[in-house]
Design a protein around this motif. Structure first.
Motif, short mmCIF file in Angstrom:
data_model
loop_
_atom_site.label_atom_id
_atom_site.label_comp_id
_atom_site.label_asym_id
_atom_site.label_seq_id
_atom_site.Cartn_x
_atom_site.Cartn_y
_atom_site.Cartn_z
N UNK A 1 5.92 11.79 -3.62
CA UNK A 1 5.18 10.56 -3.92
C UNK A 1 3.73 10.62 -3.46
N UNK A 2 3.37 11.67 -2.69
CA UNK A 2 2.02 11.81 -2.17
C UNK A 2 1.33 12.92 -2.96
N UNK A 3 0.38 12.54 -3.81
CA UNK A 3 -0.20 13.51 -4.74
C UNK A 3 -1.72 13.49 -4.68
N UNK A 4 -2.30 14.67 -4.96
CA UNK A 4 -3.75 14.84 -4.87
C UNK A 4 -4.28 15.45 -6.16
N UNK A 5 -5.48 15.04 -6.55
CA UNK A 5 -6.14 15.63 -7.72
C UNK A 5 -7.62 15.79 -7.41
N UNK A 6 -8.38 16.23 -8.39
CA UNK A 6 -9.81 16.43 -8.15
C UNK A 6 -10.59 15.14 -8.06
N UNK A 7 -10.03 14.03 -8.53
CA UNK A 7 -10.76 12.76 -8.55
C UNK A 7 -10.17 11.67 -7.68
N UNK A 8 -8.87 11.82 -7.33
CA UNK A 8 -8.19 10.70 -6.67
C UNK A 8 -6.97 11.20 -5.92
N UNK A 9 -6.44 10.34 -5.07
CA UNK A 9 -5.12 10.58 -4.52
C UNK A 9 -4.19 9.48 -5.01
#
Length: 323
Positions: A273-281
């Motif tokens: 459920x804890x996810x990361x991307x280049x623009x947001x979490x």
């Protein structure tokens, strides 16, 4: 979206975790000798993960023991300290302790001014009702060292703890409103070496909410060794995850969650459920942009103390959240 970190995914993770760990190697349960802990810290300054490292946590009472290790540091590789003021038993003792510790610290810092900086002060308040004069003393300490000060309420985690915490926050907030150039923060102890030292998710949720609503900077210590909440045999209880706590704070600040909503993320034990991307979490279907993370981390959400700098990094790698 996968949790595996690619070049694009590093953005929100590094923004969230930037200078997040205060290394407290000499404190329990690590209990390392000062020589080993300070050598570890110096080695971390050369490592690839130095971007996660903030300061070395040390009681002011032990400052003189550092002298024999100061050759490890230089103007280019400074020793960044988070100094812990000695404990006191009463409001009267608190005044004297602050003065004695100030004198000790100033003497040391003046001698090594080119090699040392003070990133923050951690100040345990006595187990009495917090007075305006105590908060004023905290402010004076922060001014003397030109740094941020964080008050720790040292009362046990009893039934009236939440009300006591709110009272402490109110005192701090009153002072901050009248003295906007002297922001005093709050320090929450999120665990320890025994189960009874861990605050409940409700107690943590109320503290995060009070900090956000009053605009009081906050830092944490103890118990946040692992990214996501989990049961640990060594303490016979569930330990709070640093992602749960920090992301819970950020989402509360962004979405104005109530206490029950904050508790949901604090209780979450599913790392997916804890996810990361280049623009947001992301947490579940909630999103926060990098700019929002940066703003909240800079203004309110400080760091957490850990006796291990390895555990947080290794766990993030084990979960494929970090390279």
């Amino acid at each position: 979206m996968s949790n595996t970190v690619s070049k694009q995914q590093l953005g929100s993770l590094t923004t969230l975790m930037n200078k997040i760990v205060d290394y407290a190697g000499i404190f329990p349960p690590g209990n390392l000798p000062l020589k080993q802990a300070i050598t570890n810290y110096r080695n971390y300054l050369e490592g690839n993960d130095v971007w996660m490292l903030r300061s070395f946590v040390l009681p002011i009472a032990k400052l003189s023991e550092l002298e024999k290790y100061m050759d490890l540091f230089s103007t280019d590789k400074k020793l960044k300290l988070s100094l812990v003021v000695s404990k006191s038993d009463s409001a009267e003792d608190f005044d004297g302790v602050c003065q004695v510790d100030t004198n000790k610290a100033k003497k040391f810092l003046d001698e090594y001014v080119d090699k040392v900086s003070v990133e923050s002060l951690e100040i345990p308040l006595p187990q009495v009702n917090i007075t305006k004069n105590m908060i004023k003393n905290v402010s004076h300490l922060a001014e003397r060292f030109n740094t941020q000060a964080f008050c720790e309420m040292s009362k046990p985690l009893s039934d009236d703890w939440i009300e006591q915490m709110k009272g402490a926050m109110e005192r701090i907030n009153d002072f901050n409103r009248k003295n906007p150039k002297s922001k005093i923060g709050y320090k929450l102890r999120t665990g320890g070496i025994k189960a009874h030292l861990f605050p409940s998710t409700e107690q943590v949720a109320y503290t995060l909410t009070e900090s956000v609503e009053r605009g009081i900077p906050i830092k944490f210590t103890a118990g946040l060794h692992h990214p996501v909440r989990m049961y640990r045999d060594e303490v016979d209880t569930k330990m709070h995850g640093f992602l749960n706590v920090f992301m819970g704070y950020i989402f509360q600040a962004s979405y104005k969650w109530n206490v029950e909503e904050v508790k949901e993320i604090l209780k979450d034990e599913d790392e997916r459920n804890f996810q990361f991307s280049n623009r947001e979490l992301k947490w579940k279907n909630f999103k926060v942009s990098i700019n929002e993370i940066k703003m909240i981390r800079t203004s309110l959400l400080n760091s957490f103390g850990s006796c291990s700098f390895d555990d947080p990094r290794e766990d993030l790698r084990d979960l494929n959240m970090m390279k």
